[in-house]
Design an enzyme around this catalytic site. Structure first.
Site, short mmCIF file in Angstrom:
data_model
loop_
_atom_site.label_atom_id
_atom_site.label_comp_id
_atom_site.label_asym_id
_atom_site.label_seq_id
_atom_site.Cartn_x
_atom_site.Cartn_y
_atom_site.Cartn_z
N SER A 138 -0.13 -4.12 -3.47
CA SER A 138 -0.83 -3.10 -2.39
C SER A 138 -2.02 -2.54 -3.65
O SER A 138 -2.15 -2.79 -4.69
CB SER A 138 -0.13 -1.93 -2.12
OG SER A 138 -0.64 -0.86 -1.85
N TYR A 151 5.99 4.46 -5.42
CA TYR A 151 5.47 3.51 -4.74
C TYR A 151 4.21 2.78 -5.56
O TYR A 151 4.43 1.63 -5.74
CB TYR A 151 5.09 3.85 -3.39
CG TYR A 151 4.58 2.66 -2.48
CD1 TYR A 151 5.51 2.00 -1.46
CD2 TYR A 151 3.19 2.20 -2.52
CE1 TYR A 151 4.85 1.18 -0.79
CE2 TYR A 151 2.68 1.48 -1.68
CZ TYR A 151 3.67 0.54 -0.67
OH TYR A 151 3.14 -0.44 -0.06
#
Length: 248
Positions: A138, A151
């Protein structure tokens, strides 16, 4: 040529994972779709035809990973690609002072330990076929919003894991990461009922929010012979957002 090649795609019951599976199937691959969502994943695989199969799998559970990989080999007899897409959907985990160790460990178990376990149990089969791995990281590996520590850490770790695996598994297996930015992975009905705004699109240097197909095409190229000189790399697909200087 992709004819007859086999890919295992995790988190494939919906969103980017489903898009990658569909793209590969459309280009001659056979695909094992793996997901926690049993009924939805099985329905998607059934709709995709005889070259698709569904395997229920919790990627954070080594026993399930080992069993799932064995099921793919029993069905297809080979493995040419691993796409590690399964992950915690929301990047936001609340205020740091309230972040539980249990939640932190869960996010890292799924987003980081899962790809390690899959690489571990797929390595021998991928080595035999001269295959490739793509990890779905990501842009949050290199930039953050508030309250996204678990995350961000998991995706940053996944980028590092990618180059570590590339060195350990080369030259037989290539390993790369794709880091998507804003990808509108919602189903068609939701996109139609809640369309994105003009501002959502305009803020991107390319003039639009990303689509699942943008990621799928890049993944497919990284798995192909045309990317044979590419390993250990992170490919950012975000419409240029991480290169855009933004001031208030």
């Amino acid at each position: 040529m992709s004819e007859g090649r086999v890919a295992l795609v995790t988190g494939a019951a919906r969103g980017i994972g489903e898009g990658v599976a569909r793209w590969l199937l459309d280009h001659g691959w056979r695909v094992a779709l793996c997901d926690l969502a049993d009924s939805q994943g099985a329905a998607v695989a059934a709709a995709l035809g005889d070259n698709a199969m569904f395997v229920a799998m919790d990627v954070a559970d080594e026993g399930q990973v080992e069993h799932g990989v064995a099921a793919v080999m029993a069905r297809f007899g080979r493995l040419d690609a691993l796409v590690c897409n399964a992950g915690v959907a929301s990047p936001h985990s609340g205020a740091l002072e309230e972040l539980s160790l249990a939640h932190w460990n869960q996010v890292l178990a799924i987003n980081l330990s899962g790809p390690m376990l899959l690489a571990k149990h797929c390595a021998a089969h991928l080595r035999a076929s001269g295959g490739a791995i793509v990890n779905m990281a990501s842009t949050r590996a290199s930039q953050s919003e508030p309250q996204s520590e678990a995350y961000a850490a998991s995706k940053g770790g996944l980028v590092a894991l990618t180059h570590a695996l590339a060195i350990s598994l080369g030259p037989d297996i290539r390993v790369n990461a794709v880091s998507p930015g804003w990808i509108d992975s919602r189903d068609a009905a939701q996109r139609a009922s809640e369309p994105l705004s003009a501002d959502d699109h305009a803020q991107h240097p390319v003039g639009r929010v990303g689509q699942v197909e943008d990621v799928a095409a890049l993944v497919a190229w990284l798995l192909s012979a045309e990317a044979g000189f590419v390993t250990g790399q992170e490919f950012v697909t975000d419409g240029g957002m991480t290169r855009k200087m933004i001031y208030r």
